[in-house]
Design a protein around this motif. Structure first.
Motif, mmCIF file in Angstrom:
data_model
loop_
_atom_site.group_PDB
_atom_site.id
_atom_site.type_symbol
_atom_site.label_atom_id
_atom_site.label_comp_id
_atom_site.label_asym_id
_atom_site.label_seq_id
_atom_site.Cartn_x
_atom_site.Cartn_y
_atom_site.Cartn_z
ATOM 1 N N SER A 1 -7.485 -10.560 7.166
ATOM 2 C CA SER A 1 -7.870 -11.576 6.227
ATOM 3 C C SER A 1 -6.707 -12.477 5.914
ATOM 4 N N GLY A 2 -5.505 -12.215 6.584
ATOM 5 C CA GLY A 2 -4.294 -13.649 6.380
ATOM 6 C C GLY A 2 -3.436 -12.924 5.508
ATOM 7 N N TYR A 3 -3.529 -11.566 5.006
ATOM 8 C CA TYR A 3 -2.337 -11.030 4.202
ATOM 9 C C TYR A 3 -1.123 -10.582 4.811
ATOM 10 N N ARG A 4 -0.100 -10.592 4.160
ATOM 11 C CA ARG A 4 1.160 -10.004 4.609
ATOM 12 C C ARG A 4 1.087 -8.556 3.921
ATOM 13 N N LEU A 5 1.329 -7.600 4.668
ATOM 14 C CA LEU A 5 1.372 -6.153 4.354
ATOM 15 C C LEU A 5 2.529 -5.323 4.421
ATOM 16 N N VAL A 6 2.845 -4.721 3.333
ATOM 17 C CA VAL A 6 4.089 -3.835 3.165
ATOM 18 C C VAL A 6 3.446 -2.397 2.925
ATOM 19 N N TYR A 7 4.004 -1.183 3.634
ATOM 20 C CA TYR A 7 3.529 0.097 3.370
ATOM 21 C C TYR A 7 4.743 0.654 2.632
ATOM 22 N N GLY A 8 4.607 1.513 1.515
ATOM 23 C CA GLY A 8 5.554 2.310 0.988
ATOM 24 C C GLY A 8 5.253 3.730 1.442
ATOM 25 N N SER A 9 6.276 4.289 1.854
ATOM 26 C CA SER A 9 6.269 5.520 2.490
ATOM 27 C C SER A 9 7.555 6.561 2.023
ATOM 28 N N ARG A 10 7.458 7.933 1.868
ATOM 29 C CA ARG A 10 8.506 8.716 1.603
ATOM 30 C C ARG A 10 9.346 8.581 2.924
ATOM 31 N N ILE B 1 0.857 -1.333 -0.023
ATOM 32 C CA ILE B 1 -0.055 -0.275 0.134
ATOM 33 C C ILE B 1 0.951 1.349 0.127
ATOM 34 N N PHE B 2 0.546 2.116 -1.031
ATOM 35 C CA PHE B 2 1.196 3.359 -0.951
ATOM 36 C C PHE B 2 0.509 4.383 -0.290
ATOM 37 N N GLY B 3 0.880 4.940 0.894
ATOM 38 C CA GLY B 3 -0.071 5.924 1.552
ATOM 39 C C GLY B 3 -0.432 5.342 2.837
ATOM 40 N N THR B 4 -0.499 6.232 3.953
ATOM 41 C CA THR B 4 -0.636 5.876 5.213
ATOM 42 C C THR B 4 -1.650 6.598 5.860
ATOM 43 N N GLY B 5 -2.550 7.137 4.885
ATOM 44 C CA GLY B 5 -3.912 7.977 5.562
ATOM 45 C C GLY B 5 -4.902 7.148 6.026
ATOM 46 N N ASP B 6 -6.063 7.660 6.236
ATOM 47 C CA ASP B 6 -7.179 7.019 7.100
ATOM 48 C C ASP B 6 -7.511 5.571 5.946
ATOM 49 N N LEU B 7 -7.605 5.778 4.990
ATOM 50 C CA LEU B 7 -7.901 4.711 4.034
ATOM 51 C C LEU B 7 -7.089 3.754 3.843
ATOM 52 N N GLY B 8 -5.650 3.911 3.637
ATOM 53 C CA GLY B 8 -4.552 3.142 3.642
ATOM 54 C C GLY B 8 -4.671 2.472 4.890
ATOM 55 N N ARG B 9 -4.420 3.009 6.210
ATOM 56 C CA ARG B 9 -4.551 2.140 7.404
ATOM 57 C C ARG B 9 -5.786 1.373 7.409
ATOM 58 N N SER B 10 -6.913 1.788 7.031
ATOM 59 C CA SER B 10 -8.225 0.922 7.256
ATOM 60 C C SER B 10 -8.033 -0.284 6.366
ATOM 61 N N LEU B 11 -7.799 -0.050 5.321
ATOM 62 C CA LEU B 11 -7.381 -1.046 4.180
ATOM 63 C C LEU B 11 -6.475 -2.166 4.474
ATOM 64 N N SER C 1 3.632 -8.033 -6.114
ATOM 65 C CA SER C 1 3.100 -7.837 -7.599
ATOM 66 C C SER C 1 2.148 -6.764 -7.657
ATOM 67 N N LEU C 2 1.229 -6.515 -6.454
ATOM 68 C CA LEU C 2 0.132 -5.902 -6.403
ATOM 69 C C LEU C 2 0.123 -4.695 -5.513
ATOM 70 N N VAL C 3 -0.187 -3.504 -5.820
ATOM 71 C CA VAL C 3 0.150 -2.189 -5.130
ATOM 72 C C VAL C 3 -1.118 -1.424 -5.025
ATOM 73 N N PHE C 4 -1.706 -1.009 -3.838
ATOM 74 C CA PHE C 4 -2.833 -0.289 -3.641
ATOM 75 C C PHE C 4 -2.374 1.279 -3.625
ATOM 76 N N VAL C 5 -2.710 2.086 -4.642
ATOM 77 C CA VAL C 5 -2.186 3.389 -4.549
ATOM 78 C C VAL C 5 -3.083 4.247 -3.894
ATOM 79 N N CYS C 6 -3.169 4.445 -2.536
ATOM 80 C CA CYS C 6 -3.952 5.203 -1.559
ATOM 81 C C CYS C 6 -3.458 6.614 -1.462
ATOM 82 N N VAL C 7 -3.062 7.351 -2.480
ATOM 83 C CA VAL C 7 -2.669 8.664 -2.550
ATOM 84 C C VAL C 7 -3.612 9.658 -3.258
ATOM 85 N N HIS C 8 -3.689 10.913 -3.288
ATOM 86 C CA HIS C 8 -4.518 11.694 -4.093
ATOM 87 C C HIS C 8 -3.834 11.860 -5.476
#
Length: 462
Positions: free
Chosen positions: A33-42, A16-26, A67-74
């Motif tokens: 649900s059992g996924y390993r999660l990595v946040y990308g941050s500046r 997940i790119f982005g650590t805002g409200d939506l990024g944290r909730s997602l 191989s899958l990135v959620f882009v949670c930025v404006h």
């Protein structure tokens, strides 16, 4: 083989790119649900609170780990993604962004992201869900995830994740549908527009109709100024009238659908578009009707403390004392009428509340289909009967007196009884044994054969 291996890999670790409200909730939902999660941050070391169990890396390192990135930025912060094009080449990018208003940009955000990183596979998804919805789960929020994209493999990966999170997926086609998906959250109560217009129209009609009959008539014909009744008495007639009509309109389309099926002899033909739209807004009609019924109950409870009522009671008591302490005799019939009127109204309102509570997603999800159908259908018609009977008891025998027809117009309660009475009569016709048996067979899949079509088939076979 490569496709399935890659799909399996992207479903093991999610970025997940982005650590805002939506990024944290997602991220929290993904971890649950059992996924390993990595946040990308500046700023990996000072990005704020993240869900326990997640890792924080730089954008470059995070992009290389999955191989899958959620882009949670404006959208206005998409520029940094262009520098990550080598790391994002061939990746699945899920764009979840929205805009503040329609047509802010010449192209959809997802299309712009695809143009920035042409080597990636962009999917538009999850933008119709709020951070609150993701935190509380699909049982208390919207269950649907709309997605679109040009790459089938990328859409399949997002669909698998959505299903594992507990949501249902609706594929809207290619990425050209992204603008339509981005416009969804900007719509203001789209499903409530027709019910609200109907409510405003009925309220305006009954208000001006009763204003003419009660207030203007008294001023013109009798010279009395009773305009103060607009605030309480008039409103307490408008609210229940509109509420009863809206409640009956919740069940009228079901009755019409039954007659359509009987006439056609099958359940496999589509209803007219107007009937489909009507049936889809029944929940909104019912909730507005419940709100107006609640106002009616509240106004009725306030009536005894009104200045006008207390003044009339005091005047009546003084006049009885002046008339040699004579009091009017107790009218048993009137007592039965008023007690029945209030009792039936209380029962109807109690069932009204039950219907409203059972329509809440958190309650309806805990009910089986049979339980939900029993409450909304059988108890719903019982509610309509009690509320209609309550109005009949209010009118009693007033319709027999000529004085009730001011300027040759019927009282307001008589007008609001037309639709619910018709609904109840039509429902009784559908419950007749011969009719109910045929309708039940049709709804179970039986179809009535058409003699003309049978003769055509036989002639073709011959």
């Amino acid at each position: 083989f490569f496709s399935h291996t890659r799909l399996h890999k992207c479903l093991l670790v999610v970025c997940i790119f982005g650590t805002g409200d939506l990024g944290r909730s997602l991220g929290q939902r993904l971890l649950q649900s059992g996924y390993r999660l990595v946040y990308g941050s500046r700023k990996p070391h000072s990005c704020g609170p993240i869900p326990p169990g997640a890792q924080v890396m730089s954008h470059e390192a995070a992009a290389q780990s999955t191989s899958l990135v959620f882009v949670c930025v404006h959208r206005e912060h998409y520029d940094f993604l262009e520098t990550l094009a080598p790391q994002l080449n061939g990746k699945f990018l899920v764009d979840v962004s929205n805009n503040l208003e329609k047509n802010m940009y010449p192209e959809a955000n997802a299309e712009y992201l695809q143009r920035l990183i042409p080597g990636a596979h962009v999917v538009k998804a999850f933008n119709t869900l709020s951070a609150w919805a993701l935190q509380n789960g699909p049982s208390d929020a919207n269950r649907q995830v709309y997605l679109c994209g040009n790459n089938p493999e990328a859409k399949q990966a997002v669909a698998v994740i959505s299903t594992k999170l507990g949501f249902t997926v609706q594929d809207r086609g290619s990425l050209s549908a992204a603008r339509e998906l981005e416009d969804f959250p900007l719509q203001l109560f789209p499903e409530w527009r027709l019910p609200m217009r109907l409510t405003v129209g009925l309220t305006a009609f009954f208000f001006f109709y009763l204003l003419t009959r009660d207030v203007i008539y008294a001023y013109v014909n009798e010279g009395r100024d009773i305009s103060f009744r607009i605030m309480m008495s008039l409103a307490n007639k408008v609210f229940p009238s509109v509420s009863l009509i809206l409640l009956s309109l919740c069940y009228l389309p079901g009755v019409i659908a039954g007659f359509f099926q009987l006439y056609r002899g099958t359940k496999y033909k589509r209803f007219p578009d107007w009937l489909d739209r009507w049936m889809l807004c029944r929940k909104q009609l019912g909730l507005i009707a419940l709100a107006l019924a609640s106002l009616h109950v509240l106004y009725t409870l306030i009536i005894p403390i009104r200045y006008y009522v207390r003044f009339r009671l005091a005047g009546s008591t003084i006049s009885q004392v002046k008339d040699n302490n004579k009091t009017s005799s107790f009218d048993t019939t009137m007592a039965w009428r008023t007690d029945s009127y209030y009792s039936i109204g209380a029962l109807g309102f109690g069932l009204y509340l039950l219907l409203g509570i059972s329509s809440l997603p958190s309650v309806s999800n805990a009910l089986s289909w049979r339980e939900f159908s029993f409450i909304q259908s059988k108890l719903g018609y019982l509610t309509l009967f009690f509320c209609t009977f309550h109005t009949y008891l209010y009118g009693w025998d007033r319709f027999l007196y000529v004085s009730q027809y001011k300027w040759y117009s019927p009282p307001g309660y008589m007008l609001c009884l037309v639709v619910p009475s018709l609904v109840l009569v039509f429902k009784l016709l559908l419950l007749l044994p011969c009719v109910d048996k045929s309708l039940s067979r049709i709804r179970q899949g039986w179809e009535r054969t058409d003699p003309e079509n049978d003769s055509k088939k036989k002639s073709l076979l011959a």
